[in-house]
Design a protein around this motif. Structure first.
Motif, PDB file in Angstrom:
ATOM      1  N   LEU A   1       0.842  -1.201   0.000  1.00  0.00           N
ATOM      2  CA  LEU A   1       0.000   0.000   0.000  1.00  0.00           C
ATOM      3  C   LEU A   1       0.881   1.257   0.000  1.00  0.00           C
ATOM      4  O   LEU A   1       1.948   1.265   0.619  1.00  0.00           O
ATOM      5  CB  LEU A   1      -0.917   0.002   1.237  1.00  0.00           C
ATOM      6  CG  LEU A   1      -2.133  -0.915   1.166  1.00  0.00           C
ATOM      7  CD1 LEU A   1      -2.739  -1.119   2.534  1.00  0.00           C
ATOM      8  CD2 LEU A   1      -3.180  -0.364   0.196  1.00  0.00           C
ATOM      9  N   PRO A   2       0.509   2.318  -0.697  1.00  0.00           N
ATOM     10  CA  PRO A   2      -0.789   2.545  -1.357  1.00  0.00           C
ATOM     11  C   PRO A   2      -0.820   2.163  -2.825  1.00  0.00           C
ATOM     12  O   PRO A   2      -1.653   2.667  -3.582  1.00  0.00           O
ATOM     13  CB  PRO A   2      -0.961   4.043  -1.194  1.00  0.00           C
ATOM     14  CG  PRO A   2       0.427   4.578  -1.284  1.00  0.00           C
ATOM     15  CD  PRO A   2       1.311   3.559  -0.635  1.00  0.00           C
ATOM     16  N   GLY A   3       0.050   1.271  -3.287  1.00  0.00           N
ATOM     17  CA  GLY A   3       0.050   0.889  -4.688  1.00  0.00           C
ATOM     18  C   GLY A   3       0.989   1.756  -5.494  1.00  0.00           C
ATOM     19  O   GLY A   3       1.795   2.524  -4.926  1.00  0.00           O
TER      20      GLY A   3
ATOM     21  N   ALA B   1       0.695 -17.210  -7.270  1.00  0.00           N
ATOM     22  CA  ALA B   1       0.854 -16.418  -6.057  1.00  0.00           C
ATOM     23  C   ALA B   1       0.965 -14.943  -6.403  1.00  0.00           C
ATOM     24  O   ALA B   1       1.279 -14.572  -7.540  1.00  0.00           O
ATOM     25  CB  ALA B   1       2.090 -16.879  -5.287  1.00  0.00           C
ATOM     26  N   VAL B   2       0.727 -14.096  -5.415  1.00  0.00           N
ATOM     27  CA  VAL B   2       0.855 -12.647  -5.563  1.00  0.00           C
ATOM     28  C   VAL B   2       2.212 -12.227  -5.020  1.00  0.00           C
ATOM     29  O   VAL B   2       2.565 -12.547  -3.876  1.00  0.00           O
ATOM     30  CB  VAL B   2      -0.284 -11.923  -4.817  1.00  0.00           C
ATOM     31  CG1 VAL B   2      -0.014 -10.425  -4.713  1.00  0.00           C
ATOM     32  CG2 VAL B   2      -1.618 -12.172  -5.510  1.00  0.00           C
ATOM     33  N   GLY B   3       2.958 -11.501  -5.856  1.00  0.00           N
ATOM     34  CA  GLY B   3       4.255 -11.016  -5.431  1.00  0.00           C
ATOM     35  C   GLY B   3       4.239  -9.523  -5.185  1.00  0.00           C
ATOM     36  O   GLY B   3       3.184  -8.871  -5.190  1.00  0.00           O
ATOM     37  N   ALA B   4       5.418  -8.950  -4.982  1.00  0.00           N
ATOM     38  CA  ALA B   4       5.543  -7.512  -4.718  1.00  0.00           C
ATOM     39  C   ALA B   4       4.961  -6.706  -5.867  1.00  0.00           C
ATOM     40  O   ALA B   4       5.245  -6.980  -7.040  1.00  0.00           O
ATOM     41  CB  ALA B   4       7.010  -7.158  -4.503  1.00  0.00           C
ATOM     42  N   GLY B   5       4.098  -5.748  -5.511  1.00  0.00           N
ATOM     43  CA  GLY B   5       3.508  -4.870  -6.502  1.00  0.00           C
ATOM     44  C   GLY B   5       2.450  -5.518  -7.364  1.00  0.00           C
ATOM     45  O   GLY B   5       1.999  -4.916  -8.348  1.00  0.00           O
ATOM     46  N   GLN B   6       1.990  -6.696  -6.987  1.00  0.00           N
ATOM     47  CA  GLN B   6       0.979  -7.400  -7.773  1.00  0.00           C
ATOM     48  C   GLN B   6      -0.341  -7.482  -7.012  1.00  0.00           C
ATOM     49  O   GLN B   6      -0.393  -7.392  -5.791  1.00  0.00           O
ATOM     50  CB  GLN B   6       1.466  -8.823  -8.108  1.00  0.00           C
ATOM     51  CG  GLN B   6       2.671  -8.852  -9.018  1.00  0.00           C
ATOM     52  CD  GLN B   6       3.120 -10.266  -9.317  1.00  0.00           C
ATOM     53  OE1 GLN B   6       2.916 -11.188  -8.511  1.00  0.00           O
ATOM     54  NE2 GLN B   6       3.731 -10.460 -10.490  1.00  0.00           N
ATOM     55  N   ALA B   7      -1.413  -7.656  -7.757  1.00  0.00           N
ATOM     56  CA  ALA B   7      -2.755  -7.824  -7.200  1.00  0.00           C
ATOM     57  C   ALA B   7      -3.492  -8.875  -8.000  1.00  0.00           C
ATOM     58  O   ALA B   7      -3.174  -9.113  -9.177  1.00  0.00           O
ATOM     59  CB  ALA B   7      -3.527  -6.510  -7.219  1.00  0.00           C
TER      60      ALA B   7
ATOM     61  N   ALA C   1      -3.396  -2.139 -14.881  1.00  0.00           N
ATOM     62  CA  ALA C   1      -2.889  -1.200 -13.875  1.00  0.00           C
ATOM     63  C   ALA C   1      -3.978  -0.880 -12.861  1.00  0.00           C
ATOM     64  O   ALA C   1      -5.090  -0.470 -13.220  1.00  0.00           O
ATOM     65  CB  ALA C   1      -2.421   0.070 -14.553  1.00  0.00           C
ATOM     66  N   LEU C   2      -3.665  -1.052 -11.575  1.00  0.00           N
ATOM     67  CA  LEU C   2      -4.614  -0.835 -10.487  1.00  0.00           C
ATOM     68  C   LEU C   2      -4.073   0.265  -9.584  1.00  0.00           C
ATOM     69  O   LEU C   2      -2.925   0.200  -9.140  1.00  0.00           O
ATOM     70  CB  LEU C   2      -4.800  -2.129  -9.687  1.00  0.00           C
ATOM     71  CG  LEU C   2      -5.839  -2.127  -8.561  1.00  0.00           C
ATOM     72  CD1 LEU C   2      -7.248  -2.112  -9.143  1.00  0.00           C
ATOM     73  CD2 LEU C   2      -5.648  -3.358  -7.664  1.00  0.00           C
ATOM     74  N   THR C   3      -4.915   1.260  -9.311  1.00  0.00           N
ATOM     75  CA  THR C   3      -4.518   2.342  -8.416  1.00  0.00           C
ATOM     76  C   THR C   3      -5.583   2.533  -7.345  1.00  0.00           C
ATOM     77  O   THR C   3      -6.771   2.282  -7.571  1.00  0.00           O
ATOM     78  CB  THR C   3      -4.322   3.663  -9.181  1.00  0.00           C
ATOM     79  OG1 THR C   3      -5.534   3.964  -9.896  1.00  0.00           O
ATOM     80  CG2 THR C   3      -3.161   3.565 -10.161  1.00  0.00           C
TER      81      THR C   3
END
Length: 396
Positions: A64-66, A83-89, A117-119
């Protein structure tokens, strides 16, 4: 004259006449209202893995905050494929498994998506682990979810089904015969001649047993003749676990239940209780069949059914606590002193207070329609003022 039996002693002796009936395993669709014979032990964790409690995106709280890059989707019913890694969603839906690496869900109302891209546009989850149902948050494998003797309500059935069980062992439903006596009784709705009255007890007791785990045969009737009654009792005992006679339990010339019970090869365990209404209650057996003789007046039959018949049925079906629960509430009006028998007054519980109803005669039926409680007045109890606490049993 023999002393009248206290209510609690009579209840204990009645339930001691026979243990719980054998159990059998049945499907969930058939077990509503039954009592489970064995503890229900969880065979699995529920949930079996961390799940999302909201529609949104699974992320790592430290990111966070992305912003984030969306790498896939997790929907209910399937395990995430990565799996979800760093900076991933990962897009996730309510009830879906949380992917490895993720520890928080950010709701979809707090983000904007543009391609992958997710913000974050809102306040965000606010805390680590938000919007996640933890593994075993409901229960864990090996937990005792329901103790033996529990009545299977819809909620209890849901918990048992979620435990991993496919069937449940429950006590067999007692087979019950209702047998009214009295030459004056006529089936409700039929024409009456002088001296006859409609039979209100058969439909009343049948309705009371409808909410219990019992198999009730069509009501039976016998005229006021000892030999006829003995013959009917002997026949009913071959096919039922419980025979409920109504009327004929007192000492009049036409009260033949006790004599007919003996003629049918049965025996009396007790007779006459220190209660009002319902003093001439009879309990006995014919072989393995229990006979419960209720008084014939409607209010007497109703009160004794609450205190004896329903507990007996629950006991035979395997209930852990078959007797009615006693509660307390303040009186809405003064209550006179008690007499030589315990009174069970038909009453109305409303707005947190108890009000005895007008018309406590045992022959009256209209007060039963309004009553939702039995107000208990002990033997020799002193007068009580409005506002004093009183015991009561819920009846409707």
């Amino acid at each position: 004259m023999a002393a009248l039996l206290p209510v609690e002693d009579a209840q204990a002796r009645l339930l001691a006449l026979q243990g719980a009936l054998p159990s059998n395993k049945i499907a969930f669709s058939e077990c509503f209202g039954c009592y489970i014979s064995d503890d229900v032990i969880a065979q699995r964790d529920q949930p079996a893995a961390p799940l999302s409690a909201m529609d949104g995106y699974a992320i790592r709280f430290v990111d966070l905050p992305g912003p984030w890059t969306v790498i896939g989707e997790s929907a209910a019913g399937a395990a995430p494929d990565r799996a979800v890694g760093a900076g991933q969603a990962m897009r996730i839906f309510t009830g879906a498994m949380l992917p490895d690496g993720a520890d928080t869900v950010i709701v979809q109302e707090d983000v904007a998506i543009d391609g992958a891209a997710l913000t974050m546009t809102g306040d965000g989850p606010g805390a680590h682990g938000r919007h996640i149902r933890a593994r075993a948050a409901d229960f864990a494998a090996g937990d005792r979810l329901l103790p033996a003797g529990t009545r299977l309500t819809p909620g209890a059935i849901a918990a048992a089904a979620m435990s991993g069980a496919g069937q449940l062992a429950v006590g067999r439903r007692p087979r019950v015969a209702i047998l009214t006596t009295g030459d004056e009784l006529v089936q409700a709705g039929r024409s009456l001649t002088a001296g006859q009255i409609p039979d209100s007890n058969s439909p009343m007791l049948t309705a009371m047993l409808a909410g219990e785990p019992a198999e009730v045969s069509l009501p039976h009737h016998a005229r006021d003749d000892r030999a006829t009654l003995a013959k009917v009792l002997k026949e009913l005992a071959r096919r039922h676990d419980v025979i409920v006679t109504v009327g004929g339990a007192s000492v009049g010339d036409h009260d033949h239940v006790r004599g007919a019970l003996a003629d049918a090869g049965g025996r009396i365990d007790f007779w006459k209780i220190a209660m009002r209404p319902g003093k001439p209650l009879i309990a006995g057996t014919i072989g393995d069949t229990i006979l419960l003789g209720l008084p014939g007046n409607p209010s007497s039959a109703y009160v004794t059914a609450i205190l004896f018949l329903l507990p007996l049925i629950r006991h035979l079906a395997g209930a852990r606590d078959p007797l009615p629960a006693v509660h307390q509430a303040p009186l809405a009006a003064p209550l006179a002193a008690g007499g030589t028998r315990r009174d069970y007054l038909r009453a109305r519980f409303s707005a947190g207070q108890l009000t005895p109803l007008i018309g406590q005669e045992s022959s009256m039926t209209l007060p039963l329609a309004a009553a939702n409680a039995l107000l208990i007045r002990e033997i020799g109890a002193p007068p009580r003022a409005a506002g004093a606490m009183a015991d009561y049993i819920v009846i409707a």
